[in-house]
Design a protein around this motif. Sequence first.
Motif, mmCIF file in Angstrom:
data_model
loop_
_atom_site.group_PDB
_atom_site.id
_atom_site.type_symbol
_atom_site.label_atom_id
_atom_site.label_comp_id
_atom_site.label_asym_id
_atom_site.label_seq_id
_atom_site.Cartn_x
_atom_site.Cartn_y
_atom_site.Cartn_z
ATOM 1 N N LEU A 1 18.256 -57.442 -20.324
ATOM 2 C CA LEU A 1 17.265 -56.835 -19.438
ATOM 3 C C LEU A 1 15.980 -57.644 -19.460
ATOM 4 N N SER A 2 16.079 -58.910 -19.783
ATOM 5 C CA SER A 2 14.874 -59.726 -19.933
ATOM 6 C C SER A 2 14.169 -59.955 -18.604
ATOM 7 N N HIS A 3 12.877 -60.263 -18.698
ATOM 8 C CA HIS A 3 12.053 -60.579 -17.533
ATOM 9 C C HIS A 3 12.046 -59.454 -16.494
ATOM 10 N N ASN A 4 11.886 -58.236 -16.967
ATOM 11 C CA ASN A 4 11.711 -57.086 -16.087
ATOM 12 C C ASN A 4 10.333 -56.473 -16.330
ATOM 13 N N SER A 5 10.145 -55.227 -15.933
ATOM 14 C CA SER A 5 8.846 -54.556 -16.105
ATOM 15 C C SER A 5 9.008 -53.253 -16.860
ATOM 16 N N LEU A 6 9.908 -53.237 -17.817
ATOM 17 C CA LEU A 6 10.188 -52.020 -18.579
ATOM 18 C C LEU A 6 9.058 -51.717 -19.562
ATOM 19 N N THR A 7 8.598 -50.484 -19.555
ATOM 20 C CA THR A 7 7.611 -50.041 -20.533
ATOM 21 C C THR A 7 8.258 -49.148 -21.593
ATOM 22 N N ALA A 8 9.472 -48.686 -21.319
ATOM 23 C CA ALA A 8 10.213 -47.836 -22.256
ATOM 24 C C ALA A 8 11.689 -47.861 -21.866
ATOM 25 N N LEU A 9 12.538 -47.464 -22.820
ATOM 26 C CA LEU A 9 13.971 -47.312 -22.561
ATOM 27 C C LEU A 9 14.384 -45.941 -23.078
ATOM 28 N N PRO A 10 14.282 -44.919 -22.251
ATOM 29 C CA PRO A 10 14.577 -43.551 -22.695
ATOM 30 C C PRO A 10 16.079 -43.293 -22.794
ATOM 31 N N LEU A 11 16.675 -43.767 -23.879
ATOM 32 C CA LEU A 11 18.109 -43.611 -24.090
ATOM 33 C C LEU A 11 18.361 -42.589 -25.194
ATOM 34 N N GLN B 1 7.432 -55.031 -20.999
ATOM 35 C CA GLN B 1 6.155 -54.444 -21.385
ATOM 36 C C GLN B 1 6.383 -53.300 -22.374
ATOM 37 N N LEU B 2 7.369 -53.463 -23.227
ATOM 38 C CA LEU B 2 7.740 -52.422 -24.182
ATOM 39 C C LEU B 2 6.727 -52.345 -25.327
#
Length: 257
Positions: free
Chosen positions: A71-81, A98-99
């Motif tokens: 999932l590299s080079h995205n704009s994720l601030t969290a991964l609610p799994l 942006q985690l």
Amino acid sequence: KTQVEEGERGWLARERGKKGVDRMSALTQEMLLEFSGEEKPQDVRMVVLRGMGLTDAATLALASNLTSVSLSHNSLTALPLPASSLPSLTELNVNYNQLSSLSFLAACPTLHRLFAARNTLTSLAPLEACAELHAVCVSGNSLEDLGGCLAPLKRLTALEELELDGNPCGAHPSYRALCVDAAPALRMLDAEAVLPGERERARQVAKFEGRAVEGGSFYTHSDIQVPVGGSAPRPLRRPTTSHAHTSAYQAAQARAP
């Protein structure tokens, strides 16, 4: 499918994104299946979703048999799994997002390789949820407290590769020695091999650091032990002495052969 084929899918995704076609903000089940080439979420084993503009990838939890995801080079601030939702995942790449937290690691307790460089992480405590980790890359984050970073590493008995450089904690004068001492199986630190004899020197430096914190003890030559007849290299980053100019120290030096 081979990794090359999966890489090509990721390249196609990036090209489509550049053209403004189907650029996503949230990963949907349909897109997960399209980029994995599978018909059912439970059949997905590997998926590459680099540079897709993702801000939400919670749909990954549907792929309960997933083993590798990028999932590299995205704009994720969290991964609610949900916890243990990805029990078969062994490799996860979330570089360049942006985690600010690794709390999502509770979803993948059997993870072997984690790549989370260039995010905004401030703690490595969640690493304890992944006891089987062999490689961790968290360079270029916002990790300031070296002691806080090393505490969970001491529990990762299988950890062989660590990249922690590019964080504020790297400014600690005994950074390398303390990292080597904290991870008993470590072979590579910041892309440099842990040399023979380095671990013993690191243990001695860590011993001094611990005594200094607990009781304010001074560093003395006896704290670094060199085997008789040995030619051990100098300590990695020898701590500064605060008693080098005292009369007792100078007298001891004058008596030394």
